[in-house]
Design a protein around this motif. Sequence first.
Motif, PDB file in Angstrom:
ATOM      1  N   GLY A   1      36.771   7.172 124.801  1.00  0.00           N
ATOM      2  CA  GLY A   1      37.519   6.851 123.591  1.00  0.00           C
ATOM      3  C   GLY A   1      36.876   7.481 122.364  1.00  0.00           C
ATOM      4  O   GLY A   1      37.546   8.118 121.544  1.00  0.00           O
ATOM      5  N   MET A   2      35.562   7.318 122.251  1.00  0.00           N
ATOM      6  CA  MET A   2      34.856   7.918 121.114  1.00  0.00           C
ATOM      7  C   MET A   2      34.849   9.432 121.231  1.00  0.00           C
ATOM      8  O   MET A   2      34.931  10.125 120.218  1.00  0.00           O
ATOM      9  CB  MET A   2      33.436   7.374 121.001  1.00  0.00           C
ATOM     10  CG  MET A   2      32.692   7.875 119.767  1.00  0.00           C
ATOM     11  SD  MET A   2      33.506   7.514 118.180  1.00  0.00           S
ATOM     12  CE  MET A   2      33.096   5.796 117.963  1.00  0.00           C
ATOM     13  N   GLU A   3      34.790   9.941 122.439  1.00  0.00           N
ATOM     14  CA  GLU A   3      34.854  11.393 122.615  1.00  0.00           C
ATOM     15  C   GLU A   3      36.129  11.949 121.981  1.00  0.00           C
ATOM     16  O   GLU A   3      36.111  12.957 121.269  1.00  0.00           O
ATOM     17  CB  GLU A   3      34.806  11.740 124.105  1.00  0.00           C
ATOM     18  CG  GLU A   3      34.883  13.216 124.404  1.00  0.00           C
ATOM     19  CD  GLU A   3      34.876  13.528 125.895  1.00  0.00           C
ATOM     20  OE1 GLU A   3      34.815  14.720 126.214  1.00  0.00           O
ATOM     21  OE2 GLU A   3      34.943  12.603 126.730  1.00  0.00           O
TER      22      GLU A   3
ATOM     23  N   SER B   1      27.060   4.504 123.990  1.00  0.00           N
ATOM     24  CA  SER B   1      27.527   5.884 124.111  1.00  0.00           C
ATOM     25  C   SER B   1      28.407   6.262 122.916  1.00  0.00           C
ATOM     26  O   SER B   1      28.282   7.359 122.360  1.00  0.00           O
ATOM     27  CB  SER B   1      28.317   6.060 125.411  1.00  0.00           C
ATOM     28  OG  SER B   1      28.970   7.311 125.443  1.00  0.00           O
ATOM     29  N   ALA B   2      29.287   5.354 122.518  1.00  0.00           N
ATOM     30  CA  ALA B   2      30.162   5.622 121.381  1.00  0.00           C
ATOM     31  C   ALA B   2      29.344   5.878 120.122  1.00  0.00           C
ATOM     32  O   ALA B   2      29.614   6.826 119.372  1.00  0.00           O
ATOM     33  CB  ALA B   2      31.118   4.437 121.168  1.00  0.00           C
ATOM     34  N   CYS B   3      28.342   5.052 119.902  1.00  0.00           N
ATOM     35  CA  CYS B   3      27.493   5.221 118.722  1.00  0.00           C
ATOM     36  C   CYS B   3      26.758   6.558 118.764  1.00  0.00           C
ATOM     37  O   CYS B   3      26.702   7.276 117.758  1.00  0.00           O
ATOM     38  CB  CYS B   3      26.497   4.067 118.614  1.00  0.00           C
ATOM     39  SG  CYS B   3      27.237   2.483 118.173  1.00  0.00           S
ATOM     40  N   LYS B   4      26.219   6.883 119.918  1.00  0.00           N
ATOM     41  CA  LYS B   4      25.473   8.137 120.056  1.00  0.00           C
ATOM     42  C   LYS B   4      26.363   9.342 119.753  1.00  0.00           C
ATOM     43  O   LYS B   4      25.958  10.262 119.031  1.00  0.00           O
ATOM     44  CB  LYS B   4      24.893   8.242 121.465  1.00  0.00           C
ATOM     45  CG  LYS B   4      24.018   9.441 121.672  1.00  0.00           C
ATOM     46  CD  LYS B   4      23.369   9.422 123.039  1.00  0.00           C
ATOM     47  CE  LYS B   4      22.446  10.619 123.203  1.00  0.00           C
ATOM     48  NZ  LYS B   4      21.761  10.603 124.494  1.00  0.00           N
ATOM     49  N   GLN B   5      27.577   9.317 120.278  1.00  0.00           N
ATOM     50  CA  GLN B   5      28.496  10.430 120.039  1.00  0.00           C
ATOM     51  C   GLN B   5      28.912  10.518 118.570  1.00  0.00           C
ATOM     52  O   GLN B   5      29.065  11.612 118.024  1.00  0.00           O
ATOM     53  CB  GLN B   5      29.746  10.275 120.895  1.00  0.00           C
ATOM     54  CG  GLN B   5      29.512  10.466 122.378  1.00  0.00           C
ATOM     55  CD  GLN B   5      30.788  10.245 123.139  1.00  0.00           C
ATOM     56  OE1 GLN B   5      31.752  10.979 122.952  1.00  0.00           O
ATOM     57  NE2 GLN B   5      30.807   9.227 123.990  1.00  0.00           N
ATOM     58  N   SER B   6      29.095   9.380 117.934  1.00  0.00           N
ATOM     59  CA  SER B   6      29.564   9.399 116.548  1.00  0.00           C
ATOM     60  C   SER B   6      28.505   9.929 115.594  1.00  0.00           C
ATOM     61  O   SER B   6      28.841  10.505 114.554  1.00  0.00           O
ATOM     62  CB  SER B   6      30.032   8.002 116.113  1.00  0.00           C
ATOM     63  OG  SER B   6      28.957   7.106 115.998  1.00  0.00           O
ATOM     64  N   MET B   7      27.243   9.782 115.927  1.00  0.00           N
ATOM     65  CA  MET B   7      26.179  10.253 115.037  1.00  0.00           C
ATOM     66  C   MET B   7      26.277  11.750 114.756  1.00  0.00           C
ATOM     67  O   MET B   7      26.098  12.184 113.616  1.00  0.00           O
ATOM     68  CB  MET B   7      24.803   9.912 115.593  1.00  0.00           C
ATOM     69  CG  MET B   7      24.471   8.446 115.454  1.00  0.00           C
ATOM     70  SD  MET B   7      22.778   8.081 115.894  1.00  0.00           S
ATOM     71  CE  MET B   7      21.945   8.702 114.445  1.00  0.00           C
TER      72      MET B   7
END
Length: 167
Positions: free
Chosen positions: A76-78, A19-25
């Motif tokens: 966290g990535m959000e 999920s973190a990777c997907k959001q960061s893209m």
Amino acid sequence: MAIKNLNDLYLHQLKDLYSACKQSMAIVTEMGRVAKSRELSEALIAGNQGIARGMETLAQICDTHDTDPTGEHCRGMEGLVNEARKHAIETDFGDDDTQDAAIITQYQRLAHYAIAGYGCVRTFANRLGHDGDGAQLQECLDNTRDGDEHMTRIAEGGVNQAAMDGR
């Protein structure tokens, strides 16, 4: 999902990292569009390609454990994505070089979060005896560190100096 043991935690963290990777893209793409330095823009494109490869690896690992990688949302990535948007895109900058320095800063914050995530899941995989997973996750960790170091070289190689000079 109840997390009863290290294996459950491992699977949960794989999904959270996916999920973190997907959001960061999405934010890395946005930062790449506004970066003025060609070298920085190209590095952000390469960074997104690395993130996509990491997501593929995470999805493959989840598949071997009969787990859907899309079952979590990384808050966290959000938060990091929101900060990146606010501080690298929506801020009114006095010059392009300063904005590029801000983009590097925000990218590295995203990368450091991913480095922590990959390091944890790699360690869990190795402890659980999932040596194949551990090797793949180590490769993702190494690639993410390489991207972070590349951004440091771009910053030190001229972007920060140009921002200081106000060119």
